[in-house]
Design a protein around this motif. Structure first.
Motif, PDB file in Angstrom:
ATOM      1  N   SER A 127       2.807   0.496  -1.899  1.00 13.80           N
ATOM      2  CA  SER A 127       2.333  -0.013  -3.185  1.00 13.80           C
ATOM      3  C   SER A 127       3.411   0.053  -4.259  1.00 13.80           C
ATOM      4  N   PHE A 128       4.390   0.999  -4.083  1.00 16.09           N
ATOM      5  CA  PHE A 128       5.506   1.085  -5.026  1.00 16.09           C
ATOM      6  C   PHE A 128       6.686   0.225  -4.603  1.00 16.09           C
ATOM      7  N   GLY A 129       6.435  -0.613  -3.584  1.00 16.80           N
ATOM      8  CA  GLY A 129       7.470  -1.561  -3.174  1.00 16.80           C
ATOM      9  C   GLY A 129       8.543  -0.982  -2.277  1.00 16.80           C
ATOM     10  N   LYS A 130       8.296   0.139  -1.615  1.00 13.95           N
ATOM     11  CA  LYS A 130       9.271   0.775  -0.720  1.00 13.95           C
ATOM     12  C   LYS A 130       8.811   0.643   0.721  1.00 13.95           C
ATOM     13  N   LYS A 131       9.730   0.772   1.631  1.00 11.56           N
ATOM     14  CA  LYS A 131       9.430   0.743   3.057  1.00 11.56           C
ATOM     15  C   LYS A 131      10.041   1.965   3.712  1.00 11.56           C
TER      16      LYS A 131
ATOM     17  N   ASP B 152     -11.361  -7.395 -14.411  1.00 16.31           N
ATOM     18  CA  ASP B 152     -10.320  -7.792 -15.367  1.00 16.31           C
ATOM     19  C   ASP B 152      -9.272  -6.687 -15.511  1.00 16.31           C
ATOM     20  N   PHE B 153      -9.726  -5.413 -15.461  1.00 18.85           N
ATOM     21  CA  PHE B 153      -8.819  -4.271 -15.600  1.00 18.85           C
ATOM     22  C   PHE B 153      -7.816  -4.192 -14.446  1.00 18.85           C
ATOM     23  N   ILE B 154      -8.267  -4.474 -13.211  1.00 19.60           N
ATOM     24  CA  ILE B 154      -7.363  -4.355 -12.054  1.00 19.60           C
ATOM     25  C   ILE B 154      -6.732  -5.693 -11.679  1.00 19.60           C
ATOM     26  N   SER B 155      -7.063  -6.747 -12.452  1.00 22.73           N
ATOM     27  CA  SER B 155      -6.594  -8.087 -12.099  1.00 22.73           C
ATOM     28  C   SER B 155      -5.073  -8.135 -12.005  1.00 22.73           C
ATOM     29  N   GLY B 156      -4.596  -8.683 -10.898  1.00 29.65           N
ATOM     30  CA  GLY B 156      -3.163  -8.858 -10.684  1.00 29.65           C
ATOM     31  C   GLY B 156      -2.468  -7.644 -10.122  1.00 29.65           C
ATOM     32  N   LYS B 157      -3.162  -6.489 -10.126  1.00 28.27           N
ATOM     33  CA  LYS B 157      -2.522  -5.262  -9.634  1.00 28.27           C
ATOM     34  C   LYS B 157      -3.026  -4.851  -8.263  1.00 28.27           C
ATOM     35  N   ASP B 158      -4.236  -5.244  -7.915  1.00 29.14           N
ATOM     36  CA  ASP B 158      -4.815  -4.810  -6.644  1.00 29.14           C
ATOM     37  C   ASP B 158      -4.021  -5.342  -5.456  1.00 29.14           C
ATOM     38  N   SER B 159      -3.398  -6.505  -5.611  1.00 32.27           N
ATOM     39  CA  SER B 159      -2.631  -7.080  -4.496  1.00 32.27           C
ATOM     40  C   SER B 159      -1.333  -6.316  -4.238  1.00 32.27           C
ATOM     41  N   LEU B 160      -0.896  -5.446  -5.198  1.00 33.82           N
ATOM     42  CA  LEU B 160       0.362  -4.703  -5.050  1.00 33.82           C
ATOM     43  C   LEU B 160       0.162  -3.348  -4.387  1.00 33.82           C
ATOM     44  N   MET B 161      -1.103  -2.973  -4.180  1.00 35.82           N
ATOM     45  CA  MET B 161      -1.354  -1.587  -3.795  1.00 35.82           C
ATOM     46  C   MET B 161      -1.452  -1.361  -2.304  1.00 35.82           C
ATOM     47  N   ASN B 162      -1.532  -2.412  -1.517  1.00 34.42           N
ATOM     48  CA  ASN B 162      -1.628  -2.262  -0.053  1.00 34.42           C
ATOM     49  C   ASN B 162      -2.687  -1.229   0.319  1.00 34.42           C
ATOM     50  N   MET B 163      -3.904  -1.449  -0.176  1.00 36.69           N
ATOM     51  CA  MET B 163      -4.990  -0.494   0.031  1.00 36.69           C
ATOM     52  C   MET B 163      -5.561  -0.598   1.436  1.00 36.69           C
ATOM     53  N   ALA B 164      -6.384   0.408   1.771  1.00 37.53           N
ATOM     54  CA  ALA B 164      -7.053   0.433   3.066  1.00 37.53           C
ATOM     55  C   ALA B 164      -8.004  -0.754   3.176  1.00 37.53           C
ATOM     56  N   PRO B 165      -8.266  -1.234   4.400  1.00 36.05           N
ATOM     57  CA  PRO B 165      -9.130  -2.410   4.578  1.00 36.05           C
ATOM     58  C   PRO B 165     -10.507  -2.260   3.940  1.00 36.05           C
ATOM     59  N   GLU B 166     -11.087  -1.041   3.987  1.00 35.67           N
ATOM     60  CA  GLU B 166     -12.428  -0.879   3.431  1.00 35.67           C
ATOM     61  C   GLU B 166     -12.434  -1.071   1.915  1.00 35.67           C
ATOM     62  N   MET B 167     -11.330  -0.623   1.234  1.00 36.63           N
ATOM     63  CA  MET B 167     -11.279  -0.821  -0.213  1.00 36.63           C
ATOM     64  C   MET B 167     -10.964  -2.275  -0.552  1.00 36.63           C
TER      65      MET B 167
END
Length: 645
Positions: A68-72, A149-164
């Protein structure tokens, strides 16, 4: 105590600084020694909450946080680095839930200081999503529109678990549905609001137009004397709104023009065309009516039969015989005329006065209106001189005999389509016969046995499904031809708004042409059968007693075939009443709206409802009452009104 060589003093502690600084310096030193210090710090950031406190995390959560912080980072390298921090006593070893944790909140504060503003925002959003996900699992509450609206545009950067990710997807879909529903509700509300505004506007305009129409109509009726002024004002009222008041004004103004045309050529032409007065008879007319096809008007006096054309021109006159006529009827096509005399003789002529036949019959003096009836094919249903009825052809030959009654027959009737015949007997029965196409004859359909005394009259409804009867036990009944009682009344007939009329002792009752009015003839005492009065009941959603104010018993009452008017007679005055007020109000005080006053007695309408006729001694008088046509005439006069001013 005396300080030893290895003893800590306050001076030494103050020189070392606080624990947070020591841990911070230690952490900075250890991370700087690692192969990739930035990546190492990113790993530690997974163990810090959005408030700068330590938080447990599993290897998988650390791995997802790094992404989510853009590291591998390969999973094996991550595990090795975590173990390095465990050995350095920066992290505690994993617990029973396989999660690692910073050893001190002071370390969490130092790591939190390394967060950029964007990372802090991302961390806050991630923690918010995780908390919301737990709430959804417990209570089934999805993210709201504000949350999305609060999480708009940021949720795609977080690489969250499938259930979330599924949780956020569900929330978005539900939000879209709510938005669609909300938009639909907004649209419906807007449309409803516009309709409401339109309805209010229309109602206000309508009421305004009604008010203007009534004012002009009242001025026409009561404030002007010149006929031309009256009819022009009435035309203006009718053009604004077709109110009952405007209709009254048109009718009254039109007849003011016909009765008092003066020297005006236009009004004189109207008088010649629309005011009908028949050629006079040698003696007073005792009864008159229109032929069913509207071609002729027929009548009888004490010794003659008269036939006029519909415009009042005499067509034929011939003697009626030695005995006075008591009942007369013209065939539907106007070709034949039949009359019954006091000496029980039926006479049938063609319309030129040629006698076809005479025949002895029988009748009950109490009901002289249902002694015989024409069929569509000009056969004649009559009460025979025995206890039965007969169907005769136009030459007087018997076609069929109807013999089911044990007592005398008092009335006969035939349905408008000739499919049913009814006979009413003194044996308390009504015979119903239907036309059998197989043998071109009438066959018995039903025998209605009623718990009554003598049945004096019977009349079939226009659709042939019901029989209206009047009986000597002071009852009116409507019974289906299958024998089911549909309506029963005796004593007072109660109408709308506690309005009622006493039925008295009925001798005759009939439906109007459309079947929604019951017209009856009765007397106040059973011993004086000639003391007749008439009444009527209009049936729609309620029972409306036909009345003219307090007057509900008339010398005569009828209704127009086009369902526009009632006509009532009291003495020598006929009152034309508006039909459409009945059924629109429960208050009878306004149901006596007199549209026109005419002279004469025994009024009757033309079959098309455009003319009203009445007997005026030795002649007939006719009034044109077609309001649509009158309004066109009035509008033509209105265009020339300035010429009269």
């Amino acid at each position: 105590p005396e300080a030893g060589a290895n003893a800590f003093t306050l001076h030494l502690l103050s020189k070392a600084g606080n624990v947070s600084d020591l841990l911070g310096n230690f952490l900075d030193e250890q991370i700087s020694l690692m192969e990739d210090p930035e990546l190492a710090m990113t790993v530690l950031k997974a163990f810090v909450s959005g408030k700068g406190t330590k938080r447990p995390a599993s290897e998988q959560e650390v791995f997802e946080n790094i992404r989510s912080f853009g590291k591998k980072m390969p999973a094996g390298n991550l595990q090795e680095m975590i173990q390095s921090f465990v050995r350095l006593r920066v992290l505690r070893d994993k617990d029973y839930h396989d999660r690692y944790e910073l050893r001190h909140d002071a370390l969490a504060e130092k790591v939190y200081d390394k967060f950029s503003n964007a990372e802090k925002e991302l961390l806050e959003i991630k923690q918010f999503i995780e908390n919301s996900f737990l709430t959804w699992q417990r209570r089934g509450i999805l993210l709201s529109n504000d949350d999305l609206d609060f999480i708009s545009g940021k949720d795609s950067l977080m690489n969250m678990a499938p259930e979330m990710e599924d949780f956020i997807s569900r929330s978005k879909k539900f939000s879209e549905k709510r938005k669609k529903v909300f938009k639909r509700l907004i649209f419906i509300s807007a449309v409803a609001f516009l309709i409401l505004l339109s309805t209010i506007g229309y109602t206000l305009i309508k009421r305004s137009r009604i008010s203007q129409s009534i004012i002009l109509a009242k001025e026409s009726v009561s404030q002007f004397s010149r006929p031309i002024d009256r009819i022009c004002l009435a035309a203006g009222a009718w053009n604004i709104k077709k109110t009952v008041e405007a209709r009254e004004a048109l009718l009254k103004a039109f007849y003011a023009c016909l009765e008092e045309p003066g020297n005006d050529l236009t009004l004189l032409a109207l008088q010649n065309k629309y005011l009908i007065k028949s050629e006079e008879c040698d003696s007073n007319i005792e009864y008159a009516s229109c032929s069913y096809n509207g071609r002729f008007i027929y009548a009888y006096t004490k010794d003659s039969v008269y036939i006029w054309k519909s415009d009042g021109t005499l067509f034929k006159r011939f003697p009626s015989g030695k005995s006075p006529v008591i009942s007369i009827l013209m065939s539907n096509d106007g070709k034949y005329l039949a009359a019954v005399s006091q000496d029980s003789l039926i006479m049938v002529w063609d319309n030129l006065g040629h006698l076809n036949f005479t025949r002895k019959i029988r009748y009950n003096p109490a009901n002289k209106w249902q002694i015989f009836s024409f069929t569509q094919e000009n056969s004649l249903l009559v009460i025979a001189d025995e206890n039965d009825a007969e169907l005769l052809n136009i030459n007087g030959d018997t076609l069929q005999t109807f013999s089911i009654h044990s007592g005398s027959i008092n009335a006969v009737d035939i349905s408008a389509d000739d499919n049913f015949i009814a006979t009413a007997g003194s044996d308390s029965t009504i015979g119903i016969w239907y036309f059998n196409k197989g043998n071109s004859n009438y066959s018995l359909f039903n025998r209605l046995s009623l718990p009554v005394d003598t049945i004096r009259s019977v009349h079939l409804s226009p659709d042939g499904k019901y029989a209206l009867s009047a009986s000597a036990d002071n009852f009116l009944r409507i019974t289906s031809i299958n024998g089911v009682l549909a309506w029963l009344v005796s004593g007072d007939i109660t109408g709308d708004f506690s309005n009622n009329v006493n039925l008295g002792f009925p001798v005759h009752a009939r439906f109007n042409r459309t079947g929604n009015v019951i017209i009856f003839r009765s007397s106040h005492t059973n011993s004086v059968p000639d003391d007749y009065f008439m009444g009527a009941v209009y049936v729609d959603k309620y029972y409306h007693i036909i009345n003219n104010g307090e007057i509900k018993e008339f010398d005569y009452v009828d209704c127009s075939p086009d369902n526009q008017f009632f006509i009532t007679t009291s003495g020598n005055i006929n009152r034309l009443l508006s039909w459409d007020l009945y059924g629109k109000s429960d208050y009878n005080l306004i149901n006596n709206y007199t549209m026109l006053l005419t002279e004469g007695s025994m009024p009757f309408f033309s079959p098309d409802g455009k003319y009203l006729y009445s007997v005026c001694g030795r002649y007939l008088k006719g009034w044109f009452i077609d309001v649509d046509s009158i309004s066109m005439i009035a509008n033509k006069l209105l265009t020339k009104w300035y010429d009269y001013l």
